[in-house]
Motif scaffolding. Structure first.
Motif, PDB file in Angstrom:
ATOM      1  N   ALA A  23      32.858  42.796  48.147  1.00  0.00           N
ATOM      2  CA  ALA A  23      31.685  42.007  48.537  1.00  0.00           C
ATOM      3  C   ALA A  23      30.776  42.859  49.421  1.00  0.00           C
ATOM      4  N   SER A  29      34.046  38.449  45.278  1.00  0.00           N
ATOM      5  CA  SER A  29      32.968  37.548  45.707  1.00  0.00           C
ATOM      6  C   SER A  29      32.255  36.961  44.493  1.00  0.00           C
ATOM      7  N   ARG A  71      32.690  34.449  49.367  1.00  0.00           N
ATOM      8  CA  ARG A  71      33.591  35.592  49.467  1.00  0.00           C
ATOM      9  C   ARG A  71      35.027  35.103  49.441  1.00  0.00           C
TER      10      ARG A  71
END
Length: 341
Positions: free
Chosen positions: A195, A247, A236
Motif C-alpha cells: 500500500a 490494499s 489497507r
C-alpha cells in the motif's frame, strides 16, 4: 538439396511432405520447415508445430526445437482457414442497459472482448452479434462491430457498445476526450500487494510494447504513449504495526492504454494480486500467507481488477448515463479474506 519429396504428400493425407536431406540433418524442425515453405514465416511454422499439425516419421512433434535426422519424413497438415468474419453465438450477456442506440454490458472475467489471434470464437463480439443482430455499428470493422473501448479478458466490469454509427461517433469522441470536458468517468477497483504511504496520487508514465515480449507493455522514459492513472486508497489490509500486506485502490483513467492500470501499479511497486504478467514475485508472497487466506489468493487466477463505474453522455439524448457494477463473487471473496487478515 532436394526440395520436393519423391511421393505425393496428399496420398499420405498431408498438405506438405519432405524427406530430410543430409544438409538439414541435426537442424531444428521449425527451421527446416520454414526453409522449405517459402510462403510461410517461421513464427507461423512454430504455431502449427505447437498445434500438433506436424509429424516426423509418423510421430506427432509439438516442440519447434526438435532436431531432425537425415531420412526423416516430415509431414504437415494445414488446418482449415478461419472465417475472418465473426459469427453470432448464443453466449449469455449481463445487460445493464439497452436502447436503440447503445448497450451497456457487465462483462465477466474470462470473456475476450473481440476476436483475434487464438480467440476467433467465444468473444463478447460473437455474443453481441447474436443478441443485437445487424443493428451493431459498423465503424469498428468486421471484427469489432460497435466496440468503443475495451477491458482485458481477465478484468471484469462495465462496457458500453454502440448499436448505430451515430452513437459510435458520439461515444468515441467522449472516450478520446477522456472526460476532460464532459461527464465521461471510468473507475476501477484494484486489489494490490502492499500500500502506498499516501492516500492518493497520480502515475504519469509513458507506455510502449516491450521489446523483450511484444505481448507485454512496459513503462518507457522516451517515446511511447502518454498515460496517466489517478489512484486513491480505499482500504489497507494487514497488521497495523507492520507494512500493509495489501490494499484496495480505486483507479481512474485520464488516458486509456492497453494494460494501463496493471503496468502503472506494478511500476509504482504495488502490482495487482493475481497478475501473472506484471505481478512478479506474487508466488513468494502467497507462500508466506496463512490459511485460509493462502488458499483464497492461490486460486484467484486473474488480475484483481474490476471496472465498477462507467458514466457518459448519451450520444443522442444528451442525458448523463451513470452505471455501477458490484464486485463479482471471486473479487468479493478475496476482498473479504483480506479484510479479516
Amino acid at each position: 538439396m532436394t526440395k520436393i519429396t519423391p511421393y505425393d504428400p496428399h496420398e499420405l493425407g498431408a498438405d506438405f511432405a519432405y524427406t530430410v536431406s543430409d544438409e538439414d540433418n541435426g537442424k531444428r524442425l521449425d527451421a527446416v520447415l520454414a526453409g522449405q515453405l517459402d510462403t510461410m514465416s517461421r513464427n507461423r511454422v512454430q504455431t502449427l508445430i505447437k498445434a500438433g499439425e506436424v509429424t516426423v516419421g509418423s510421430r506427432k512433434i509439438i516442440e519447434p526445437k526438435h532436431r531432425v535426422n537425415e531420412g526423416d519424413c516430415i509431414e504437415l497438415q494445414l488446418p482449415e482457414a478461419e472465417d475472418p468474419e465473426p459469427q453470432g453465438e448464443n453466449i449469455p450477456l449481463a445487460v445493464v442497459f439497452e436502447d436503440d442506440e447503445l448497450i451497456v454490458i457487465d462483462k465477466p472475467a474470462g470473456l475476450v472482448v473481440h476476436p483475434g489471434a487464438g480467440n476467433w470464437t467465444g468473444t463478447l463480439v460473437n455474443a453481441l452479434i447474436h443478441h443485437c443482430g445487424s443493428s451493431l455499428s459498423g465503424i469498428g470493422g468486421v471484427k469489432r462491430p460497435g466496440i468503443v473501448h475495451r477491458i482485458d479478458k481477465d478484468t471484469s466490469g462495465l462496457l458500453v457498445v454502440a448499436k448505430t454509427d451515430r452513437a459510435h461517433q458520439g461515444l468515441s469522441a467522449q472516450f478520446a476526450d477522456h472526460g476532460r470536458s464532459g461527464p465521461l468517468e471510468r473507475a476501477y477497483s484494484a486489489l494490490v500487494w502492499g500500500a502506498p504511504s499516501s492516500l492518493k496520487g497520480t502515475i504519469d508514465a509513458n507506455l510502449a510494447r516491450s521489446h523483450a515480449n511484444r505481448q507485454k507493455i512496459t513503462v518507457v522514459k522516451a517515446a511511447g504513449r502518454h498515460a496517466v492513472t489517478h489512484w486513491k486508497i480505499k482500504d489497507r489490509f494487514g497488521n497495523p504495526e507492520d507494512e500493509p500486506l495489501a490494499s484496495l485502490i480505486e483507479c481512474r483513467l485520464e488516458t486509456g492504454r492497453t494494460h494501463q492500470i496493471r503496468v502503472h501499479m506494478a511500476y509504482a511497486g504495488y502490482p495487482l494480486i493475481g497478475d501473472k504478467d506484471y505481478g512478479s514475485g506474487f508466488k513468494t508472497k502467497i507462500n508466506r500467507l496463512e490459511q485460509p487466506l493462502k488458499s483464497i489468493v492461490s486460486r484467484f487466477n486473474r488480475q484483481a481488477l474490476h471496472a465498477g463505474l462507467l458514466a457518459f453522455e448519451h450520444p443522442l439524448s444528451g442525458e448523463t448515463m451513470r452505471f455501477t457494477s458490484p464486485y463479482p463473487a471471486d473479487f468479493s471473496e478475496l476482498l473479504h479474506a483480506l479484510q479479516k487478515f
